[in-house]
Design a protein around this motif. Structure first.
Motif, PDB file in Angstrom:
ATOM      1  N   PRO A 121       0.806  -1.179  -0.004  1.00  0.00           N
ATOM      2  CA  PRO A 121      -0.015  -0.051   0.040  1.00  0.00           C
ATOM      3  C   PRO A 121       0.812   1.119  -0.117  1.00  0.00           C
ATOM      4  N   CYS A 122       0.521   2.182  -0.942  1.00  0.00           N
ATOM      5  CA  CYS A 122       1.442   3.336  -0.856  1.00  0.00           C
ATOM      6  C   CYS A 122       1.490   4.380   0.151  1.00  0.00           C
ATOM      7  N   GLN A 123       2.570   4.606   0.724  1.00  0.00           N
ATOM      8  CA  GLN A 123       2.677   5.592   1.736  1.00  0.00           C
ATOM      9  C   GLN A 123       2.494   7.138   1.212  1.00  0.00           C
ATOM     10  N   ARG A 124       1.498   7.934   1.746  1.00  0.00           N
ATOM     11  CA  ARG A 124       1.246   9.091   0.985  1.00  0.00           C
ATOM     12  C   ARG A 124       2.313  10.182   1.763  1.00  0.00           C
ATOM     13  N   CYS A 125       2.135  11.325   1.069  1.00  0.00           N
ATOM     14  CA  CYS A 125       2.955  12.476   1.518  1.00  0.00           C
ATOM     15  C   CYS A 125       2.403  13.425   1.537  1.00  0.00           C
ATOM     16  N   VAL A 126       2.845  14.645   1.434  1.00  0.00           N
ATOM     17  CA  VAL A 126       2.155  16.037   1.636  1.00  0.00           C
ATOM     18  C   VAL A 126       1.519  16.369   0.334  1.00  0.00           C
ATOM     19  N   VAL A 127       1.665  15.732  -0.985  1.00  0.00           N
ATOM     20  CA  VAL A 127       0.920  16.247  -2.113  1.00  0.00           C
ATOM     21  C   VAL A 127      -0.572  15.986  -2.046  1.00  0.00           C
ATOM     22  N   PRO A 128      -1.152  14.783  -1.774  1.00  0.00           N
ATOM     23  CA  PRO A 128      -2.437  14.793  -1.625  1.00  0.00           C
ATOM     24  C   PRO A 128      -3.466  15.840  -0.905  1.00  0.00           C
ATOM     25  N   SER A 129      -2.691  16.482   0.019  1.00  0.00           N
ATOM     26  CA  SER A 129      -3.241  17.422   0.878  1.00  0.00           C
ATOM     27  C   SER A 129      -3.375  18.690   0.179  1.00  0.00           C
ATOM     28  N   ARG A 130      -2.835  18.743  -1.064  1.00  0.00           N
ATOM     29  CA  ARG A 130      -2.859  20.083  -1.678  1.00  0.00           C
ATOM     30  C   ARG A 130      -3.801  20.412  -2.721  1.00  0.00           C
ATOM     31  N   ASP A 131      -4.272  21.394  -3.059  1.00  0.00           N
ATOM     32  CA  ASP A 131      -5.144  21.678  -4.300  1.00  0.00           C
ATOM     33  C   ASP A 131      -4.173  21.415  -5.413  1.00  0.00           C
ATOM     34  N   PRO A 132      -4.781  20.457  -6.478  1.00  0.00           N
ATOM     35  CA  PRO A 132      -3.653  20.168  -7.507  1.00  0.00           C
ATOM     36  C   PRO A 132      -3.514  21.193  -8.318  1.00  0.00           C
ATOM     37  N   ASP A 133      -4.434  22.361  -8.469  1.00  0.00           N
ATOM     38  CA  ASP A 133      -4.353  23.561  -9.369  1.00  0.00           C
ATOM     39  C   ASP A 133      -3.500  24.657  -8.635  1.00  0.00           C
ATOM     40  N   THR A 134      -3.807  24.803  -7.439  1.00  0.00           N
ATOM     41  CA  THR A 134      -3.246  26.105  -6.890  1.00  0.00           C
ATOM     42  C   THR A 134      -2.241  25.851  -5.741  1.00  0.00           C
ATOM     43  N   GLY A 135      -1.933  24.504  -5.142  1.00  0.00           N
ATOM     44  CA  GLY A 135      -0.961  24.054  -4.078  1.00  0.00           C
ATOM     45  C   GLY A 135      -1.379  24.455  -2.846  1.00  0.00           C
ATOM     46  N   VAL A 136      -2.446  25.104  -2.556  1.00  0.00           N
ATOM     47  CA  VAL A 136      -2.899  25.564  -1.369  1.00  0.00           C
ATOM     48  C   VAL A 136      -3.388  23.989  -0.496  1.00  0.00           C
ATOM     49  N   GLU A 137      -2.992  24.038   0.597  1.00  0.00           N
ATOM     50  CA  GLU A 137      -2.919  22.751   1.382  1.00  0.00           C
ATOM     51  C   GLU A 137      -4.132  22.811   2.153  1.00  0.00           C
ATOM     52  N   THR A 138      -4.852  21.786   2.261  1.00  0.00           N
ATOM     53  CA  THR A 138      -6.124  21.411   3.053  1.00  0.00           C
ATOM     54  C   THR A 138      -5.694  21.347   4.651  1.00  0.00           C
ATOM     55  N   ASP A 139      -6.165  22.322   5.606  1.00  0.00           N
ATOM     56  CA  ASP A 139      -5.904  22.223   6.780  1.00  0.00           C
ATOM     57  C   ASP A 139      -6.375  20.749   7.728  1.00  0.00           C
ATOM     58  N   GLY A 140      -5.278  20.270   8.284  1.00  0.00           N
ATOM     59  CA  GLY A 140      -5.958  19.083   8.904  1.00  0.00           C
ATOM     60  C   GLY A 140      -6.148  17.710   8.264  1.00  0.00           C
ATOM     61  N   PHE A 141      -5.531  17.879   6.870  1.00  0.00           N
ATOM     62  CA  PHE A 141      -5.717  16.888   5.967  1.00  0.00           C
ATOM     63  C   PHE A 141      -5.335  15.510   6.342  1.00  0.00           C
ATOM     64  N   ARG A 142      -4.127  15.249   6.923  1.00  0.00           N
ATOM     65  CA  ARG A 142      -3.421  14.083   7.193  1.00  0.00           C
ATOM     66  C   ARG A 142      -4.213  13.571   8.409  1.00  0.00           C
ATOM     67  N   GLU A 143      -4.540  14.258   9.376  1.00  0.00           N
ATOM     68  CA  GLU A 143      -5.231  14.163  10.632  1.00  0.00           C
ATOM     69  C   GLU A 143      -6.540  13.397  10.083  1.00  0.00           C
ATOM     70  N   THR A 144      -7.396  14.035   9.546  1.00  0.00           N
ATOM     71  CA  THR A 144      -8.533  13.724   9.000  1.00  0.00           C
ATOM     72  C   THR A 144      -8.759  12.378   8.401  1.00  0.00           C
ATOM     73  N   PHE A 145      -7.452  12.393   7.420  1.00  0.00           N
ATOM     74  CA  PHE A 145      -7.348  10.885   6.711  1.00  0.00           C
ATOM     75  C   PHE A 145      -7.039   9.849   7.486  1.00  0.00           C
ATOM     76  N   VAL A 146      -6.018   9.933   8.388  1.00  0.00           N
ATOM     77  CA  VAL A 146      -5.685   8.904   9.229  1.00  0.00           C
ATOM     78  C   VAL A 146      -6.725   8.094  10.177  1.00  0.00           C
ATOM     79  N   ARG A 147      -7.727   9.191  10.770  1.00  0.00           N
ATOM     80  CA  ARG A 147      -8.870   8.837  11.419  1.00  0.00           C
ATOM     81  C   ARG A 147      -9.761   8.430  10.631  1.00  0.00           C
ATOM     82  N   LYS A 148     -10.067   8.820   9.416  1.00  0.00           N
ATOM     83  CA  LYS A 148     -11.071   8.202   8.750  1.00  0.00           C
ATOM     84  C   LYS A 148     -10.854   6.958   8.240  1.00  0.00           C
TER      85      LYS A 148
END
Length: 302
Positions: free
Chosen positions: A212-239
């Motif tokens: 299973p692929c270990q994720r990095c910071v990239v999925p947390s960012r808007d693919p067009d602007t690079g703006v990071e989604t707040d709390g992305f990793r924490e929400t992802f891990v919990r869900k």
């Protein structure tokens, strides 16, 4: 019966992908043309560099401005995503005085012009490097096509108000193969424990699901602007933990920030073709030292 719903190649690593209807499996098992080119800091050897945040690659892990570049491609053939030309557009950057611009570059002939144009946008010198023999994947030990299901993309997109839909989540995760007609996280069936792989077939081609692929910071960012989604990793891990299927149990799944499956393709399968609509069937668990027919798996264990 799961089937291939989308095939996506990324001719220039870290830039936009291109959807194709079919793809040949090239040397070392990657889709032919996938990540044939990459941008690195000037003078960096791409084979020695790390793909991590400080490794020398000009990618989303270390350079958010990359997200602002848009790319479209002319491809070598209907099953070969090797780019013969790339059209790049860049946004204005007020801090550096760069104006919005679009250029088309023939490849490999216009490599130096592309380097200068992208370097001007980024503010430092870059090299465009080429690896036609298997491309430049992140996971060098499992360089085959990466796999996820559409239901997974839809489910994970629903965890975040900032993510519009499954298509945006696909652009954030950057898989090669998107499956349909299967439940969310079905792709977790495609890996076993360390030292093992799961053989699965797409029509006539056999691939080996490895980890299973270990994720990095990239999925947390808007693919067009690079703006990071707040709390992305924490929400992802919990869900991810809350929705973890029983079939995900594996010693490879050692933390919850993993999604998508990395693969190997036995050398006997190089040159085979996979296509949108191909049915995908799961075979047996095999020792990672050997393919399903007893052949040596080129690439070795991760």
């Amino acid at each position: 019966m799961a089937r291939i719903a989308e095939l996506v190649a990324y001719p220039v690593k870290s830039l936009d992908g291109v959807a194709v209807e079919r793809a040949e499996i090239g040397p070392r098992g990657a889709l032919l043309g996938d990540r044939t080119y990459a941008l690195v800091e000037a003078g960096v050897d791409p084979h020695e560099a790390s793909v991590g945040g400080s490794g020398g690659y000009v990618n989303g892990k270390r350079e958010p401005a990359v997200h602002g570049l848009r790319a479209s491609y002319d491809l070598a053939g209907p099953a070969d995503a090797t780019p013969t030309a790339v059209t790049l557009s860049r946004p204005a950057r007020s801090e550096t005085g760069i104006v919005a611009d679009e250029r088309t570059f023939a490849l490999p002939d216009d490599a130096e012009a592309l380097e200068a144009w992208v370097g001007e946008y980024l503010g430092y010198d870059v090299d465009l490097v080429r690896e036609p023999d298997g491309g430049l994947p992140d996971d060098r030990a499992a360089p085959g096509p990466t796999v996820v299901s559409r239901a997974t993309l839809e489910t994970v997109a629903g965890w975040f108000d900032a993510v519009a839909d499954a298509t945006e989540m696909r652009r954030r995760l950057r898989p090669n193969v998107v499956l349909d007609d299967c439940p969310a996280f079905w792709e977790d069936r495609l890996f076993a424990d360390h030292g093992e792989a799961v053989a699965f077939a797409a029509d006539g081609a056999t691939l080996l699901g490895v980890n299973p692929c270990q994720r990095c910071v990239v999925p947390s960012r808007d693919p067009d602007t690079g703006v990071e989604t707040d709390g992305f990793r924490e929400t992802f891990v919990r869900k991810r933990r809350e929705t973890l299927p029983a079939w995900t149990e594996s010693d490879r799944f050692d933390h919850d920030f993993r999604l998508m499956v990395n693969t190997l393709v036995p050398e006997t399968e190089w040159g085979a073709t996979v296509a949108v609509g191909d049915e995908v069937t799961i075979g047996e668990v095999v020792d990672l030292d050997d393919g399903p027919g007893g052949e040596t798996v080129v690439g070795g264990a991760p």
